[in-house]
Design a protein around this motif. Structure first.
Motif, PDB file in Angstrom:
ATOM      1  N   ASN A 203      28.372 -16.525  -5.745  1.00 57.27           N
ATOM      2  CA  ASN A 203      28.815 -17.209  -4.525  1.00 57.27           C
ATOM      3  C   ASN A 203      28.968 -18.706  -4.758  1.00 57.27           C
ATOM      4  O   ASN A 203      29.860 -19.335  -4.193  1.00 57.27           O
ATOM      5  CB  ASN A 203      27.827 -16.930  -3.388  1.00 57.27           C
ATOM      6  CG  ASN A 203      28.137 -15.658  -2.636  1.00 57.27           C
ATOM      7  OD1 ASN A 203      28.908 -15.649  -1.678  1.00 57.27           O
ATOM      8  ND2 ASN A 203      27.544 -14.559  -3.077  1.00 57.27           N
ATOM      9  N   TRP A 204      28.110 -19.266  -5.587  1.00 58.42           N
ATOM     10  CA  TRP A 204      28.237 -20.700  -5.916  1.00 58.42           C
ATOM     11  C   TRP A 204      29.550 -20.947  -6.666  1.00 58.42           C
ATOM     12  O   TRP A 204      30.266 -21.914  -6.375  1.00 58.42           O
ATOM     13  CB  TRP A 204      27.051 -21.151  -6.748  1.00 58.42           C
ATOM     14  CG  TRP A 204      27.136 -22.587  -7.175  1.00 58.42           C
ATOM     15  CD1 TRP A 204      26.844 -23.693  -6.431  1.00 58.42           C
ATOM     16  CD2 TRP A 204      27.572 -23.083  -8.459  1.00 58.42           C
ATOM     17  NE1 TRP A 204      27.055 -24.839  -7.163  1.00 58.42           N
ATOM     18  CE2 TRP A 204      27.510 -24.501  -8.403  1.00 58.42           C
ATOM     19  CE3 TRP A 204      28.000 -22.470  -9.631  1.00 58.42           C
ATOM     20  CZ2 TRP A 204      27.847 -25.294  -9.491  1.00 58.42           C
ATOM     21  CZ3 TRP A 204      28.346 -23.263 -10.712  1.00 58.42           C
ATOM     22  CH2 TRP A 204      28.279 -24.663 -10.637  1.00 58.42           C
ATOM     23  N   CYS A 205      29.870 -20.083  -7.615  1.00 59.71           N
ATOM     24  CA  CYS A 205      31.139 -20.222  -8.344  1.00 59.71           C
ATOM     25  C   CYS A 205      32.328 -20.038  -7.401  1.00 59.71           C
ATOM     26  O   CYS A 205      33.336 -20.741  -7.509  1.00 59.71           O
ATOM     27  CB  CYS A 205      31.213 -19.192  -9.473  1.00 59.71           C
ATOM     28  SG  CYS A 205      30.066 -19.482 -10.844  1.00 59.71           S
ATOM     29  N   ALA A 206      32.205 -19.097  -6.470  1.00 61.54           N
ATOM     30  CA  ALA A 206      33.306 -18.834  -5.537  1.00 61.54           C
ATOM     31  C   ALA A 206      33.594 -20.029  -4.649  1.00 61.54           C
ATOM     32  O   ALA A 206      34.727 -20.217  -4.198  1.00 61.54           O
ATOM     33  CB  ALA A 206      32.987 -17.607  -4.685  1.00 61.54           C
ATOM     34  N   ASP A 207      32.581 -20.857  -4.369  1.00 63.52           N
ATOM     35  CA  ASP A 207      32.805 -22.064  -3.565  1.00 63.52           C
ATOM     36  C   ASP A 207      33.890 -22.941  -4.179  1.00 63.52           C
ATOM     37  O   ASP A 207      34.662 -23.589  -3.468  1.00 63.52           O
ATOM     38  CB  ASP A 207      31.508 -22.873  -3.444  1.00 63.52           C
ATOM     39  CG  ASP A 207      30.514 -22.237  -2.485  1.00 63.52           C
ATOM     40  OD1 ASP A 207      30.941 -21.406  -1.661  1.00 63.52           O
ATOM     41  OD2 ASP A 207      29.327 -22.576  -2.556  1.00 63.52           O
ATOM     42  N   TYR A 208      33.951 -22.958  -5.494  1.00 61.78           N
ATOM     43  CA  TYR A 208      34.884 -23.848  -6.189  1.00 61.78           C
ATOM     44  C   TYR A 208      36.153 -23.125  -6.653  1.00 61.78           C
ATOM     45  O   TYR A 208      37.208 -23.744  -6.758  1.00 61.78           O
ATOM     46  CB  TYR A 208      34.189 -24.485  -7.394  1.00 61.78           C
ATOM     47  CG  TYR A 208      32.969 -25.285  -7.004  1.00 61.78           C
ATOM     48  CD1 TYR A 208      33.089 -26.592  -6.541  1.00 61.78           C
ATOM     49  CD2 TYR A 208      31.692 -24.727  -7.063  1.00 61.78           C
ATOM     50  CE1 TYR A 208      31.971 -27.331  -6.169  1.00 61.78           C
ATOM     51  CE2 TYR A 208      30.572 -25.455  -6.694  1.00 61.78           C
ATOM     52  CZ  TYR A 208      30.717 -26.756  -6.247  1.00 61.78           C
ATOM     53  OH  TYR A 208      29.619 -27.464  -5.865  1.00 61.78           O
TER      54      TYR A 208
ATOM     55  N   LYS B 284      31.996 -23.369   2.386  1.00 61.39           N
ATOM     56  CA  LYS B 284      30.656 -23.542   1.826  1.00 61.39           C
ATOM     57  C   LYS B 284      29.626 -22.800   2.686  1.00 61.39           C
ATOM     58  O   LYS B 284      29.661 -22.846   3.917  1.00 61.39           O
ATOM     59  CB  LYS B 284      30.294 -25.028   1.771  1.00 61.39           C
ATOM     60  CG  LYS B 284      31.159 -25.842   0.814  1.00 61.39           C
ATOM     61  CD  LYS B 284      30.948 -25.422  -0.622  1.00 61.39           C
ATOM     62  CE  LYS B 284      31.833 -26.210  -1.586  1.00 61.39           C
ATOM     63  NZ  LYS B 284      31.520 -27.634  -1.612  1.00 61.39           N
ATOM     64  N   GLY B 285      28.734 -22.105   2.009  1.00 59.26           N
ATOM     65  CA  GLY B 285      27.677 -21.389   2.714  1.00 59.26           C
ATOM     66  C   GLY B 285      28.054 -19.979   3.127  1.00 59.26           C
ATOM     67  O   GLY B 285      27.195 -19.222   3.591  1.00 59.26           O
ATOM     68  N   LEU B 286      29.310 -19.589   2.976  1.00 59.48           N
ATOM     69  CA  LEU B 286      29.735 -18.238   3.354  1.00 59.48           C
ATOM     70  C   LEU B 286      29.313 -17.257   2.264  1.00 59.48           C
ATOM     71  O   LEU B 286      29.631 -17.437   1.096  1.00 59.48           O
ATOM     72  CB  LEU B 286      31.253 -18.194   3.541  1.00 59.48           C
ATOM     73  CG  LEU B 286      31.835 -16.850   3.988  1.00 59.48           C
ATOM     74  CD1 LEU B 286      31.425 -16.548   5.420  1.00 59.48           C
ATOM     75  CD2 LEU B 286      33.353 -16.862   3.855  1.00 59.48           C
TER      76      LEU B 286
END
Length: 343
Positions: free
Chosen positions: A153-158, A164-166
């Motif tokens: 999910n952290w990688c998907a943010d970028y 963010k936070g989804l």
């Protein structure tokens, strides 16, 4: 003109090694109170539709699904894939056969309580979201899976332009519009969440319960999770290549700096500069970075090669619908064929 939905709500469930859990899940879903859809002309459609996608499960899941299809009064469709394609491919197959105004995707392991389905659907419809993702106060998975999910999910943010936070959960509700646009993609490496992020930003979130797995173990092994991560990591962004370029520039800068240090030392000292170990370390580091980047580029090229050669996203061997699902399909088609009507 967009086709009129035949049902108010469709529920898509990919099935793999789910022979013991699917009957309980279908029984609970069939008991949900979903009113029939009413179109602009006042004609009533169906309420609830269940779509089970057998992802070539090695157990007797297909027989169980077909028995449920024959015995249930709720509209039920069984999509049987010709081989095992993976969860996201199976979800794409289910979405292509679902006919609801809203479509909920969920796993077959009963970790998502069926009673949360109505909350999720009502939340999406009341707020006119295109998509609603669920998240959990406490996720009942192994620690390594939870850690991997947070990293993904952290990688998907970028990589996916994700809010963010989804939290990207497989228990999600999407509108018929988004489902229709998502299924236009026919590439062999689908990542459903990445496709959704390319289509809409009308996205909501809802906290739901998450139960411990009743029996068995997760079908997601480490290699499967790695393949899924690569689909997200490589299919929707060139950021990995740009990061590799920046690493290459940084390593080249360090190499130039090291060369200047050695050159200055050789000019001011008559002794041969020591540093064989450091030199070998630098060579190995640079060689490692180069091989990683070659592998990354090769992965991109390999996926392009497979896509160009028309590897199928999924292949449906057969589709079984019970009477309730078949009648609803015939009714919709009959209306579409009336003079002056459009579907």
């Amino acid at each position: 003109m967009n086709p009129q939905p035949a049902f108010n709500l469709s529920i898509v469930v990919p099935v793999y090694n789910g022979a013991s859990s699917v009957p309980t899940l279908v029984e609970a879903l069939a008991g949900l109170d979903v009113p029939p859809i009413v179109d602009a002309d006042g004609a009533q459609g169906g309420g609830l539709e269940i779509v089970l996608v057998n992802d070539c499960s090695p157990d007797n899941s297909l027989d169980v699904c077909r028995a449920l299809c024959a015995a249930n009064s709720v509209a039920l469709t069984v999509v049987n894939l010709s081989r095992n394609y993976g969860e996201h491919n199976a979800v794409m197959a289910g979405l292509s056969h679902a006919r609801g105004a809203y479509i909920i995707t969920m796993d077959d392991d009963l970790q998502n309580p069926p009673e949360e389905v109505l909350r999720l659907w009502h939340h999406a419809a009341a707020n006119q979201y295109d998509v609603v993702y669920t998240y959990y106060a406490e996720k009942q998975h192994e620690a390594w899976r939870n850690l991997g999910s947070r990293f993904t999910n952290w990688c998907a943010d970028y990589l996916l332009d994700k809010p963010k936070g989804l939290y990207l959960s497989s228990f999600r509700c999407i509108s018929a519009f988004v489902a229709r646009e998502v299924t236009r993609h026919n590439g062999p490496f689908p990542y459903v969440d990445g496709l959704i992020m390319q289509i809409t930003q009308k996205i909501g979130r809802l906290q739901v319960s998450h139960l411990a797995r009743a029996e068995g173990r997760s079908n997601y092994t480490l290699p499967r999770l790695l393949r899924l991560f690569l689909s997200m990591f490589l299919n929707f962004s060139v950021i990995p290549l740009r990061v590799g370029t920046l690493i290459g520039v940084a390593m080249a800068g360090l190499g130039v700096l090291g060369f200047l240090v050695v050159l200055i030392e050789a000019m001011i000292s008559s002794a041969t500069p020591a540093g064989w170990a450091s030199l070998m370390s630098a060579v190995l580091l640079l060689a490692g970075v180069q091989l990683i980047m070659l592998g990354l580029v090769g992965e991109y090229l390999g996926r392009m090669f497979i896509t160009i050669n028309d590897r199928p996203q999924f292949t449906v061997r057969d589709v079984t619908r019970n009477e309730k699902a078949s009648v609803r399909d015939v009714t919709r088609n009959a209306k579409a064929e009336q003079p002056g009507s459009q579907a």
